[in-house]
Design a protein around this motif. Structure first.
Motif, short mmCIF file in Angstrom:
data_model
loop_
_atom_site.label_atom_id
_atom_site.label_comp_id
_atom_site.label_asym_id
_atom_site.label_seq_id
_atom_site.Cartn_x
_atom_site.Cartn_y
_atom_site.Cartn_z
N GLN A 44 45.38 54.19 37.57
CA GLN A 44 45.07 52.83 38.94
C GLN A 44 43.66 51.64 38.65
N SER A 48 45.87 49.23 37.42
CA SER A 48 46.14 48.22 38.01
C SER A 48 47.52 48.34 38.93
N SER A 49 48.18 49.97 38.88
CA SER A 49 49.24 49.31 39.64
C SER A 49 49.52 50.57 40.31
N ASN A 50 49.86 50.72 41.59
CA ASN A 50 50.28 52.02 42.51
C ASN A 50 50.51 53.19 41.72
N ASN A 51 51.73 52.88 41.53
CA ASN A 51 53.05 54.14 41.19
C ASN A 51 52.24 53.74 39.77
N GLY B 31 58.62 47.88 41.98
CA GLY B 31 58.67 48.38 41.01
C GLY B 31 57.57 49.28 40.66
N HIS B 32 56.74 48.25 41.11
CA HIS B 32 55.14 48.95 41.02
C HIS B 32 54.75 49.31 42.05
N LEU B 33 55.25 49.65 43.07
CA LEU B 33 54.73 50.46 44.38
C LEU B 33 55.57 51.17 44.81
N SER B 34 57.40 51.32 44.37
CA SER B 34 57.49 52.56 44.80
C SER B 34 58.26 53.34 44.35
N THR B 109 43.50 45.26 42.84
CA THR B 109 43.86 46.34 43.25
C THR B 109 42.54 47.39 43.95
N VAL B 110 43.45 48.08 45.62
CA VAL B 110 43.01 48.69 46.29
C VAL B 110 42.26 50.23 45.60
N ILE B 111 41.79 50.29 45.19
CA ILE B 111 42.06 51.85 44.55
C ILE B 111 41.72 53.29 45.49
N GLY B 112 42.67 54.18 45.37
CA GLY B 112 42.50 55.43 46.57
C GLY B 112 43.88 55.00 47.19
N ASN B 114 46.74 54.52 49.12
CA ASN B 114 46.90 52.93 49.50
C ASN B 114 48.57 53.14 49.95
N PRO B 115 49.08 52.32 51.05
CA PRO B 115 50.53 51.81 50.97
C PRO B 115 50.04 50.86 49.61
N GLY B 116 49.44 49.92 49.22
CA GLY B 116 49.60 49.00 48.04
C GLY B 116 49.76 47.84 48.62
N ASP B 117 49.94 46.57 47.53
CA ASP B 117 49.61 45.01 47.79
C ASP B 117 51.13 45.13 47.24
N THR B 120 49.96 42.75 42.96
CA THR B 120 49.14 43.53 42.74
C THR B 120 49.50 43.48 41.46
N SER B 121 49.11 44.00 39.80
CA SER B 121 49.58 44.64 39.18
C SER B 121 49.71 44.26 38.27
#
Lengths: 88, 159
Positions: A44, A48-51, B31-34, B109-112, B114-117, B120-121
């Motif tokens: 992360q 910088s990606s949540n996935n 793609g970068h969140l789910s 990006t919010v670290i930790g 979180n549902p994500g935005d 970002t990325s």
């Protein structure tokens, strides 16, 4: 004559598969987990990606994905060149 | 023309087709969140093309979907993917330079947990979109070409 050979080969193959499956480690407990821990800790912040899976596929292993795309492109070129109508 | 599918199949295809396409583009864009990404979303959109081909046949579909346009989209996707890799060439190839820069897909990006935005990325989202375009066009071209080849064989058997 052919059938017993096929059955024997199938039994051999299935036995090897079962032996490998019995020898497998339990799910979620890899033998070495340093790599996984590194990715989970730092993905992360660095990518910088949540996935985390996507950050590995498109950032840490970007070259691998480029190769995948090239393979698909080549496959399409081959199919378009192969399945065309030719005059008799 | 050999006839067409029954009214049930045609009606269900007309209802479901749009939803499949929208869901595929949703999987590509998130793609970068789910779970999912470019490859998976592109395959979903291409499966909608396959559904149309099964329902309406090759001759009708070829009037609506241009194979050459799909070919151009495919090449563009792969070129875009390669050039997004060159964006961060000042550090290394495939370096994520757009992330946290403040522009498109660049908010921090919010670290930790979180549902994500969505915004970002950095290059990861851009590459997802490029690969998604490439895969949907590539699989669409494959399906269209092979169904056209099957049509040629059928016409040959009839004559």
């Amino acid at each position: 004559m052919k059938k017993p050979i096929f059955i024997l080969a199938f039994i051999f193959f299935a036995a090897f598969m079962f032996m490998a499956a019995i020898d497998m480690r339990p799910f979620g407990e890899p033998a070495r987990s340093e790599m996984d821990d590194y990715f989970i800790e730092n993905a992360q912040v660095q990518a910088s990606s949540n996935n985390v899976v996507t950050s590995i596929v498109f950032d840490y292993r970007g070259f691998d994905t480029l190769g995948e795309g090239t393979v698909l492109f080549t496959a399409v070129i081959g199919i378009v060149a192969l399945f065309r109508e030719v005059a008799k | 023309m050999i006839g067409e599918m029954s009214r049930i199949v045609r009606t269900m295809t007309n209802i479901i087709f749009g939803f499949i396409v929208v869901f595929g583009f949703y999987v590509i864009a998130h793609g970068h969140l789910s779970p999912g990404g470019g490859f998976q979303g592109g395959a979903i959109v291409a499966s909608a093309f396959a559904l149309l081909l099964v329902t309406y046949g090759t001759e009708v579909i070829q009037q609506y979907i241009a194979k050459d346009l799909l070919s151009v989209i495919e090449s563009t996707g792969l070129i875009l993917f390669g050039s997004f890799g060159f964006l961060g060439i000042s550090a290394t190839y495939f370096y994520n330079i757009v992330a946290n820069s403040g522009g498109l897909f660049g908010s921090p990006t919010v670290i930790g947990v979180n549902p994500g935005d969505l915004n970002t990325s950095g290059t990861i989202a851009l590459m997802n979109i490029a690969v998604g375009l490439e895969v949907l066009a590539a699989l669409g071209v494959i399906v269209l070409t092979m169904s056209a080849a099957a049509e040629i064989i059928q016409n040959k058997e009839k004559s």
